[in-house]
Write a protein that holds these residues in place. Sequence first.
Motif, PDB file in Angstrom:
ATOM      1  N   SER A   1       0.815  -1.220   0.000  1.00 58.83           N
ATOM      2  CA  SER A   1       0.000   0.000   0.000  1.00 58.83           C
ATOM      3  C   SER A   1       0.849   1.272   0.000  1.00 58.83           C
ATOM      4  O   SER A   1       0.302   2.369   0.044  1.00 58.83           O
ATOM      5  CB  SER A   1      -0.932  -0.001   1.215  1.00 58.83           C
ATOM      6  OG  SER A   1      -0.177   0.023   2.415  1.00 58.83           O
TER       7      SER A   1
ATOM      8  N   SER B   1       2.532   2.491   2.377  1.00 59.95           N
ATOM      9  CA  SER B   1       2.262   3.258   3.586  1.00 59.95           C
ATOM     10  C   SER B   1       3.560   3.778   4.181  1.00 59.95           C
ATOM     11  O   SER B   1       4.596   3.104   4.146  1.00 59.95           O
ATOM     12  CB  SER B   1       1.522   2.382   4.604  1.00 59.95           C
ATOM     13  OG  SER B   1       1.396   3.038   5.835  1.00 59.95           O
ATOM     14  N   SER B   2       3.509   4.960   4.735  1.00 66.98           N
ATOM     15  CA  SER B   2       4.679   5.554   5.400  1.00 66.98           C
ATOM     16  C   SER B   2       4.524   5.595   6.914  1.00 66.98           C
ATOM     17  O   SER B   2       5.322   6.239   7.601  1.00 66.98           O
ATOM     18  CB  SER B   2       4.903   6.982   4.867  1.00 66.98           C
ATOM     19  OG  SER B   2       3.760   7.796   5.156  1.00 66.98           O
ATOM     20  N   SER B   3       3.490   4.939   7.432  1.00 66.58           N
ATOM     21  CA  SER B   3       3.231   4.964   8.874  1.00 66.58           C
ATOM     22  C   SER B   3       4.269   4.141   9.611  1.00 66.58           C
ATOM     23  O   SER B   3       4.902   3.241   9.052  1.00 66.58           O
ATOM     24  CB  SER B   3       1.832   4.441   9.168  1.00 66.58           C
ATOM     25  OG  SER B   3       1.720   3.092   8.756  1.00 66.58           O
TER      26      SER B   3
ATOM     27  N   GLN C   1       1.217   4.273  17.562  1.00 66.88           N
ATOM     28  CA  GLN C   1       1.966   4.864  16.463  1.00 66.88           C
ATOM     29  C   GLN C   1       3.265   5.472  16.986  1.00 66.88           C
ATOM     30  O   GLN C   1       3.347   5.939  18.112  1.00 66.88           O
ATOM     31  CB  GLN C   1       1.140   5.920  15.750  1.00 66.88           C
ATOM     32  CG  GLN C   1       0.000   5.345  14.920  1.00 66.88           C
ATOM     33  CD  GLN C   1      -0.681   6.390  14.074  1.00 66.88           C
ATOM     34  OE1 GLN C   1      -0.465   7.599  14.250  1.00 66.88           O
ATOM     35  NE2 GLN C   1      -1.506   5.941  13.143  1.00 66.88           N
TER      36      GLN C   1
END
Length: 963
Positions: A34, A36-38, A62
């Motif tokens: 995806s 994602s950069s989380s 997080q």
Amino acid sequence: MDCIKSIGRSAFVAIAPESPFIAAGTMAGAVDLSFSSSANLEIFELDFQSNDRELKLVGQCQSSERFNRLAWGSYGSGSDGLIAGGLVDGNIGLWNPISSESGEIAHVRDLSKHKGPVRGLEFNVKSPNQLASGADDGTVCIWDLANPSKPSHYLKGTGSYMQSEISSLSWNKGFQHVLASTSHNGTTVIWDVNNEKIITDLKTTVRCSVLQWDPDHFNQILVASDEDSSPNVKLLDIRYLQSPVRTFVGHQRGVIAMEWCPSDSLYLLTCGKDNRTICWNTKTGKIVAELPTGQNWNFDVHWYPKMPGVISASSVDGKIGIYNLEGCSSYGTEVNNLYSDPLTAPKWWKRPAGASFGFGGKLISFNKNLPEASEVFLHSLATEKSLVNRISKFEAALENGEKTSLRGLCEKKTEEAESEEEKETWGLLKIMLEEDGNAKTKLRSHLGFSLPSEENDQTANEPHATCSSTNVEETQKVPEPEGEEEESSDPTFDDAIQRSLIVGDYKEAVAQCFSANKMADALVIAHVGGTELWESTRDKYIRMSNAPYMKVVSAMMNNDLMTYLHTRQPKSWKETLALICTFAEGDEWISLCDALASNLMAAGFTLAATLCYICAGNVDKTVDIWSMSLEKQSAGKSYAECVQDLMEKTLVLALTTCNKRVSASLRKLFESYAEILASQGLIATAMKFLKLLESGDFSPELSILRDRISLYAEPEAANTSASTNTQPKISNPYQEKSFTPAPLSNAQPSRSITFFPLNPPRELKNADQYQQPTMDYHSFNRSAGPAYNAPPGPGSYRSIHSQVGPYINSKIPQTVAPPVRPMTPTHQVAVQPEPVAPPPTVQTADTSNVPAHQKPIVASLTRLFKETFEPLRGYSRDTPAKKREAEDNCSRKLGALFSKLNNGDISKNAAEKLTQLCQALDKRDFGAALKIQGLMTSTEWDECSSWLPTLKKMIVTGRQNVR
């Protein structure tokens, strides 16, 4: 095998030191599908009892940046410690893993000092509040988590000790102030943290990716490189850095991560860019196991400290796998691989302490925590100390086989007995051991029928004599009528009697007296008429008499105590036994006591039957009754104590009657007793009791037990052989001390068992010389005759009256009439040993006494035998072995079964199942018969093991013949 658990993440991992949890922090530089950069920190539960392959997520939060390293320490307010993460921005994040109800992980704070990504991060095991960190700026910080506002120590190399990007660091396992750090420029530095000084350094021309201290040797350190040109792992001694102690060769490309096994320093785990994750033997430098190869390499590996052998591996593929080392041992360890090494037993399989019970009451143990850690201890363990004392006293009483000591044992047992049955039993056994003519006298007294003493006879006779003389004098004073005869009330009768007497017709005179009911006159006339007339007149008078005591007189006159015995009421057994004791001897005594016991047993008089079997010396039947009542008497006693009680009575009875039948129950008793003795460490005593049985009487189980005891006792015998061999050979004194064998009853002949004292006299040391050859297990010869005591010589018959128990002579009053010869106890004569009869077969077995409801068993099995082996007769010339097998095995086995049925020696359950089996055979239902035979094999094997296999063979052969 594949991994046992997995997490779908591309993350660095840290495992809780005390709890079953694993933390995963998102890997810096990883790209998922995806994009994602989380950045997340997640905690999963290591639940190996669940069947779910995916680990359960229990907490998450997080993060401001992604992770380059993750560590989990034990320091903190809770039992789960703290999680530290080395972030990309140079900060170190601290989290409390104790999750709230919402599953959020609490962020504690960030530690800021470094200027680049933090790649080295480790808690100090010896000082849990210390956290070391290393970053790309070449600095090392030591954080005191009790005061984390700033580093407690700040380490940075200068000059030649300058490090570039710190790639890994490790605390020394033995010295808490020693820290090692390595960098991508190939420089490895050993730090004295307290003084912030460098102890030593190592410079290489290749990049260093990871290092680990040896947990056992505190001066040795492992250093690995991630360069593909030098993918080796080297073990270095910091005192001699010029040459490595050991080099681990196996990776084809650079090594990225490694970790030493916390449970066993023998194992080291490494992973490289060649997609291999290898477990090494650190002592040999060879591969012992390898994880299955994936499409991409693993970049982080860890051991699970709470479950040795469990490994976690983080892959670039976005998967964290949990593996079992045992399941991975087959990967990459080919037989021809030069660098492979077999998986040896790890330390977590080794027990810190252990114990194991051995044969003969032995306990072997070890304890590595003791100073003598390398020693194994052997203990002699007696779990039943009171029983061991009893056995020792019992063995001492039997030591020389003396009647005096045995009588003392019986007397003591009588006093200690709690039940009346036990008192009666031991009292009777004591009487059986009496000397020289006292046994029967005391037995009659015990039954309540003692004879008056001589003094009492004289006292009682004196008044009678005086009275008689007075009567005589008075009679003499009475004037006799002169020339006159007494007139009879019936002149006709008198004339008829006189006429018969005048002509000498005594028989007619006796008949006329019987007609006139003048019994006394008839007996007097018959006495004059001769022996034949006297005996017929006496018998007729006895038959006409209704007095109960005349039945006793009739039995004595006709020497037919057996018929009289069967007419007696069971409740009058004491009077019957006393009568037998007075007038029966030898074989008749045994057969009468056996018959009386059988009648009493059938009537439910168990105790009385037991006592009569004891008088008959029938060890077989007596032990059977005692064994049946064993469970009833076990209240408050252990099984071993109950067996000891039973064995004491059995051996005392056996020592009074040497040659007796050996049944399965008696062999089972010896087996149980020998097992108990061996379990208490009394090996020599167990062997002595087993030697009382002949080898031919051994069941397979008993043979195994004897061999085991014999082998166990051999080392002890070997130790004493030097001293015993020096003793002179002495003739066997046991033949003189053993009791004279009692004659066998009319029961089916069987093997005999001769009992001897357990130990030789104390002055004789070589005990092996005092065992009969038939008792020697190794020298037993099946062709030899049965063992028995030699009969006394012609000049020694006068001493036979000193035999045990029922063989003592007794005196009986003689009758007055001269022609009468009432049955009197005969003098004991020498009993010659009877020849051993051949074993019964199907054709020769006696089945006359088989109960009516069991007669079909004999008929069905006889028919099955004929149908099975009749076809073999046509092949007798070609196959004589088959005919011999049928005769020697099947016929004799069935003959033994028929004898058991005839003697009533088969249990009710076995007889019922055998009846059902024969009914199935009569219906030609061989399948049902085989099922019943199989059921009997599992439930009745101890009793029926001698003929059940033969029966199965006959059923199978019979079914084939029918087909």
